[in-house]
Design a protein around this motif. Structure first.
Motif: not given
Length: 106
Positions: A41, A43, A45, A47-49, A51-52
């Motif tokens: 990823c 990012d 995080n 919780k955002d994987c 999207f990233t």
């Protein structure tokens, strides 16, 4: 829930990930499922994987690792992923394949 242990990934591969400014994000498997996932990823995080993510490697096939990597297609502001066909016996093989695709399409 269990997650894959990123610290067990070969140090050289982790350095290649870091060199590109990317992160290895382990994803928990569903309860009762023996599958493990590592997302590559932009990012750290978890919780955002979704999207990233620029790629992912999993043990879902049982024998070899399954690899999805960015394919250069853009859909609604995000990069799409395609499964890469091949034999990937180790996490490192899969992650390096994701990094190669990232280098090509970034």
């Amino acid at each position: 829930m269990t997650i894959a242990d990123v610290s067990r990934i070969d140090r050289r591969v982790r350095r290649e990930v870091e060199r590109r400014g990317l992160f290895l994000v382990p994803l928990a498997s569903e309860p009762g499922m023996p599958d493990y996932y590592i997302f590559v990823c932009t990012d750290p995080n978890p919780k955002d994987c979704g999207f990233t993510r620029v790629g992912q490697v999993s043990t879902a096939s049982g024998r070899n690792h399954v690899v999805y990597a960015m394919d250069g297609q853009r859909r609604q502001g995000s990069v799409s992923l395609s499964q890469i066909r091949g034999a990937f016996p180790t996490w490192e093989d899969g992650i390096m394949t994701v990094l190669d695709a990232y280098d090509r399409w970034q």
